[in-house]
Design a protein around this motif. Structure first.
Motif, PDB file in Angstrom:
ATOM      1  N   UNK A   1       0.839  -1.204   0.000  1.00 27.36           N
ATOM      2  CA  UNK A   1       0.000   0.000   0.000  1.00 27.36           C
ATOM      3  C   UNK A   1       0.874   1.253   0.000  1.00 27.36           C
ATOM      4  N   UNK A   2       1.927   1.246   0.794  1.00 26.84           N
ATOM      5  CA  UNK A   2       2.828   2.391   0.845  1.00 26.84           C
ATOM      6  C   UNK A   2       3.537   2.595  -0.491  1.00 26.84           C
ATOM      7  N   UNK A   3       3.977   1.520  -1.120  1.00 27.49           N
ATOM      8  CA  UNK A   3       4.656   1.630  -2.405  1.00 27.49           C
ATOM      9  C   UNK A   3       3.707   2.144  -3.484  1.00 27.49           C
ATOM     10  N   UNK A   4       2.474   1.668  -3.481  1.00 24.68           N
ATOM     11  CA  UNK A   4       1.495   2.151  -4.462  1.00 24.68           C
ATOM     12  C   UNK A   4       1.159   3.624  -4.238  1.00 24.68           C
ATOM     13  N   UNK A   5       1.012   4.018  -3.003  1.00 20.29           N
ATOM     14  CA  UNK A   5       0.717   5.416  -2.700  1.00 20.29           C
ATOM     15  C   UNK A   5       1.867   6.316  -3.136  1.00 20.29           C
ATOM     16  N   UNK A   6       3.082   5.856  -2.923  1.00 17.69           N
ATOM     17  CA  UNK A   6       4.238   6.647  -3.344  1.00 17.69           C
ATOM     18  C   UNK A   6       4.322   6.730  -4.874  1.00 17.69           C
ATOM     19  N   UNK A   7       4.003   5.632  -5.564  1.00 15.40           N
ATOM     20  CA  UNK A   7       4.062   5.616  -7.025  1.00 15.40           C
ATOM     21  C   UNK A   7       2.979   6.516  -7.619  1.00 15.40           C
ATOM     22  N   UNK A   8       1.794   6.523  -7.022  1.00 16.08           N
ATOM     23  CA  UNK A   8       0.692   7.339  -7.531  1.00 16.08           C
ATOM     24  C   UNK A   8       0.965   8.819  -7.248  1.00 16.08           C
ATOM     25  N   UNK A   9       1.442   9.123  -6.068  1.00 16.14           N
ATOM     26  CA  UNK A   9       1.675  10.511  -5.672  1.00 16.14           C
ATOM     27  C   UNK A   9       2.854  11.103  -6.430  1.00 16.14           C
ATOM     28  N   UNK A  10       3.870  10.302  -6.695  1.00 11.58           N
ATOM     29  CA  UNK A  10       5.046  10.800  -7.416  1.00 11.58           C
ATOM     30  C   UNK A  10       5.956  11.604  -6.525  1.00 11.58           C
ATOM     31  N   UNK A  11       6.897  12.260  -7.167  1.00  5.95           N
ATOM     32  CA  UNK A  11       7.854  13.081  -6.408  1.00  5.95           C
ATOM     33  C   UNK A  11       7.283  14.464  -6.134  1.00  5.95           C
ATOM     34  N   UNK A  12       7.609  14.984  -4.957  1.00  2.00           N
ATOM     35  CA  UNK A  12       7.083  16.302  -4.574  1.00  2.00           C
ATOM     36  C   UNK A  12       7.937  17.413  -5.159  1.00  2.00           C
TER      37      UNK A  12
END
Length: 55
Positions: free
Chosen positions: A44-55
């Protein structure tokens, strides 16, 4: 959280070596639950990071 799973796995192995079947079975069950919860949270954390992208 993964360290808790490994801790319960070690407890289960020691209990099994000493012949405490009930304790070993319970510790293995807890270790499995914690392991799969840790894997699910990682995905879940990896998917959230992939969807959100870099800030």
């Amino acid at each position: 959280m993964l360290s808790w799973a490994l801790t319960f796995l070690v407890v289960a192995l020691i209990a099994a070596a000493l012949g405490f079947g009930g304790i070993a079975g319970t510790a293995v069950g807890i270790a499995k639950i914690i392991f799969f919860v840790a894997i699910a949270l990682f995905i879940i954390s990896a998917l959230a990071h992939a969807i959100r992208g870099r800030a």
